[in-house]
Design an enzyme around this catalytic site. Structure first.
Site, PDB file in Angstrom:
ATOM      1  N   ASP A  96       0.871  -0.882   0.060  1.00 37.36           N
ATOM      2  CA  ASP A  96      -0.306  -0.365   0.031  1.00 37.36           C
ATOM      3  C   ASP A  96       0.679   0.922   0.062  1.00 37.36           C
ATOM      4  O   ASP A  96       0.307   2.179   0.328  1.00 37.36           O
ATOM      5  CB  ASP A  96      -1.098  -0.114   0.976  1.00 37.36           C
ATOM      6  CG  ASP A  96      -0.218  -0.049   2.207  1.00 37.36           C
ATOM      7  OD1 ASP A  96       0.974   0.048   3.201  1.00 37.36           O
ATOM      8  OD2 ASP A  96      -1.018  -0.721   3.919  1.00 37.36           O
ATOM      9  N   GLU A 118      -0.906  -8.785  -1.083  1.00 36.85           N
ATOM     10  CA  GLU A 118      -1.464  -8.127   0.622  1.00 36.85           C
ATOM     11  C   GLU A 118      -2.665  -7.654  -0.521  1.00 36.85           C
ATOM     12  O   GLU A 118      -2.578  -6.316   0.064  1.00 36.85           O
ATOM     13  CB  GLU A 118       0.212  -8.072   0.841  1.00 36.85           C
ATOM     14  CG  GLU A 118      -1.194  -6.916   2.160  1.00 36.85           C
ATOM     15  CD  GLU A 118       0.199  -6.087   3.258  1.00 36.85           C
ATOM     16  OE1 GLU A 118       1.455  -7.001   3.572  1.00 36.85           O
ATOM     17  OE2 GLU A 118       0.644  -4.971   2.534  1.00 36.85           O
ATOM     18  N   GLU A 132      -2.186   5.206   2.656  1.00 39.62           N
ATOM     19  CA  GLU A 132      -1.973   3.686   2.930  1.00 39.62           C
ATOM     20  C   GLU A 132      -3.725   2.648   1.920  1.00 39.62           C
ATOM     21  O   GLU A 132      -3.380   2.632   1.538  1.00 39.62           O
ATOM     22  CB  GLU A 132      -1.152   2.947   3.823  1.00 39.62           C
ATOM     23  CG  GLU A 132      -0.014   3.145   3.721  1.00 39.62           C
ATOM     24  CD  GLU A 132       0.664   4.551   4.096  1.00 39.62           C
ATOM     25  OE1 GLU A 132       0.143   5.070   5.190  1.00 39.62           O
ATOM     26  OE2 GLU A 132       2.242   4.515   4.680  1.00 39.62           O
ATOM     27  N   HIS A 208       6.877   4.964  13.402  1.00 43.21           N
ATOM     28  CA  HIS A 208       6.789   5.496  11.557  1.00 43.21           C
ATOM     29  C   HIS A 208       5.769   6.651  10.812  1.00 43.21           C
ATOM     30  O   HIS A 208       6.346   7.292  10.421  1.00 43.21           O
ATOM     31  CB  HIS A 208       7.328   5.110  10.786  1.00 43.21           C
ATOM     32  CG  HIS A 208       7.213   3.904  10.176  1.00 43.21           C
ATOM     33  ND1 HIS A 208       6.379   4.393   8.429  1.00 43.21           N
ATOM     34  CD2 HIS A 208       6.902   2.696  10.699  1.00 43.21           C
ATOM     35  CE1 HIS A 208       5.690   3.102   8.493  1.00 43.21           C
ATOM     36  NE2 HIS A 208       6.260   2.243   9.559  1.00 43.21           N
ATOM     37  N   ARG A 210       2.896   8.061   9.016  1.00 39.25           N
ATOM     38  CA  ARG A 210       2.519   9.954   8.653  1.00 39.25           C
ATOM     39  C   ARG A 210       1.703  10.037   9.718  1.00 39.25           C
ATOM     40  O   ARG A 210       1.384  11.746  10.463  1.00 39.25           O
ATOM     41  CB  ARG A 210       2.666  10.108   7.364  1.00 39.25           C
ATOM     42  CG  ARG A 210       3.307  10.436   6.332  1.00 39.25           C
ATOM     43  CD  ARG A 210       2.876  10.639   4.940  1.00 39.25           C
ATOM     44  NE  ARG A 210       4.860  10.221   4.015  1.00 39.25           N
ATOM     45  CZ  ARG A 210       5.057  11.394   3.076  1.00 39.25           C
ATOM     46  NH1 ARG A 210       4.764  12.192   3.408  1.00 39.25           N
ATOM     47  NH2 ARG A 210       6.393  10.815   3.244  1.00 39.25           N
ATOM     48  N   HIS A 241      13.519   5.346  12.769  1.00 36.52           N
ATOM     49  CA  HIS A 241      13.123   4.987  11.129  1.00 36.52           C
ATOM     50  C   HIS A 241      14.364   6.779  10.107  1.00 36.52           C
ATOM     51  O   HIS A 241      14.047   7.717  11.223  1.00 36.52           O
ATOM     52  CB  HIS A 241      11.795   5.152  10.335  1.00 36.52           C
ATOM     53  CG  HIS A 241      11.174   5.031   9.392  1.00 36.52           C
ATOM     54  ND1 HIS A 241      11.690   6.579   8.404  1.00 36.52           N
ATOM     55  CD2 HIS A 241      10.418   4.746   8.662  1.00 36.52           C
ATOM     56  CE1 HIS A 241      11.095   5.729   7.576  1.00 36.52           C
ATOM     57  NE2 HIS A 241      10.296   5.134   7.656  1.00 36.52           N
TER      58      HIS A 241
END
Ligand code: UD1
Ligand code: UDP
Length: 378
Positions: A96, A118, A132, A208, A210, A241
């Protein structure tokens, strides 16, 4: 020969595509071509090195603090040209990310069928995870073959009247776990190599996403500080990250905190072995939510909802949210209530059985008339 072009760009896509790329490599009726957008650079290269994958094409698009539009525009124009040149019979994308969506879009513009690895994960909240949730929905619309990890993922796709064919395959992320976790493993990362995992309880933390960057990540870091202050036998290891927007929140709050170990991202073999040795896991990562149950590690999901409810239903993951008090309370309970901890610390495999790549390759061969269909994962 079926010409298969696999496109990926970030760490998690690489980890989940690697077992499949390896299988495709073994298949005599497949011409196996790999293109990385390199939406991630160092974190992607770590995975390529571990699995010994040398991409045929590397678009090298990563820029520091890239915007979603940077990734979309750069990857789309380069992938459109590349697909025009390579002329694959099928394009494979995974998951994604923006590379996933744009890879599928570029293939569609060239009228090349897309296989989505997936497929069918959903939260039904367009802004969480962002971007995503929309990336994977757009990818579903563009794809002709949908490799859904679980039955629930297939049902999501059916509910949306998705065009194309759905195979339930399990998640390829489980395929690698059999090979990476070893009892006598020696860590590559020097900090991890010096850790004595028998001294106290280790919590593994990653964050991590967003939508967590900002106040939620501040809350998560503060909850971690309270946890180590209250529990003297607890240590937290956080591979941070590389996103500067993540690092500039995490380091000012947690650097120098006693029993909080901040390290750079580690390679995936180190990571799986670290997971296998820790007491519990706090994460907002998708892949880690899938791997942890297979390793019998309780997961506190640092988000308000998840597209992977299978782990929560199996009783091995709990939604921790993004508020300091709630996160602290949930982790405290797991650290003090042995019964509650033991109930969650069981190895289950709702996401796969280690044979997802095999099923996906068989499904592709079947689509080209070269094999029976694969048996479904259930
Ligand atoms: C991306 C994916 C997200 C996935 C995550 C996995 C999108 C929009 N987001 O998010 O779905 O969960 O990867 O980690 O596709 N950086 C480096 N080196 C690296 C990687 C990143 O320096 O190897 C820095 C760069 O400054 C880059 C920034 O991190 O601009 C953000 O990278 P980006 O791929 O845009 O977003 P992620 O948050 O990593
Ligand atoms: N991972 C890793 N090194 C790290 C942190 C994570 O190899 O330092 C692995 C982890 O085991 C999982 C994947 O990276 O397989 C998850 O990636 P990430 O959290 O970046 O993305 P997401 O799964 O949230 O999309």
């Amino acid at each position: 020969m079926i010409r298969v072009l696999s496109i990926f760009g970030t760490r998690p896509e690489a980890i989940k595509m690697a077992p499949l790329v390896k299988r495709l490599e073994e298949e005599t009726s497949v011409e196996n071509i790999v293109c990385v957008t390199a939406q991630h650079r160092e974190m992607l290269d770590q995975v390529l090195e571990v699995f010994g994958i040398e991409p045929d094409f590397d678009l090298n698009i990563m820029k520091e603090r890239q915007t979603l539009s940077d990734i979309t525009v750069n990857a789309l124009s380069k992938l459109y040209d590349l697909i025009g040149k390579v002329k694959p019979d099928i394009v494979l994308v995974q998951g994604d990310t923006t590379t996933t969506f744009v890879g599928a879009l570029a293939a569609f513009y060239r009228k090349i069928p897309v296989g989505h690895v997936e497929a069918g994960l959903r939260t039904s909240n367009r802004y969480s995870p962002f971007p995503e949730e929309i990336n994977r929905r757009l990818t579903s619309v563009l794809s002709t073959l949908h490799f859904a990890p679980t039955k629930r993922n297939k049902e999501n796709l059916l509910r949306e009247n998705t065009m194309g064919k759905i195979y339930v395959t399990g998640n390829t992320v489980i395929d690698a776990l059999k090979y990476t976790v070893k009892e006598d493993y020696r860590f590559e990362d020097p900090v991890l190599r010096s850790v004595d995992f028998s001294s106290g309880r280790y919590i593994l933390l990653t964050s991590h996403r967003r939508e967590n960057i900002g106040k939620p990540l501040v809350n998560i870091c503060r909850a971690v500080k309270r946890i180590v202050e209250e529990f003297e036998d607890v240590k937290v290891i956080y591979p941070v990250h590389m996103n500067p927007a993540v690092r500039e929140i995490v380091f000012p709050i947690l650097e120098g905190t006693e029993r909080v170990i901040l390290i750079d991202p580690v390679n995936v073999i180190d990571m799986h072995n670290l997971m296998a040795r820790c007491y519990l896991i706090m994460t907002d990562s998708g892949g880690i939510q899938e791997e942890a149950p297979a390793l019998g590690k309780p997961v506190v999901v640092l988000r308000k909802e998840t597209e992977r409810p299978e782990a929560i239903e199996a009783g091995v993951a709990v939604l921790g949210g993004v508020e300091e008090k709630k996160i602290f309370g949930i982790v405290k309970r797991l650290l003090t209530d042995e019964g509650a901890y033991q109930q969650m610390a069981k190895a289950v495999n709702p996401f796969g059985d280690g044979r997802a790549s095999k099923r996906i390759v068989k499904a592709i061969l079947h689509e080209f008339g070269l094999s029976d269909p694969p048996e479904e994962f259930n």
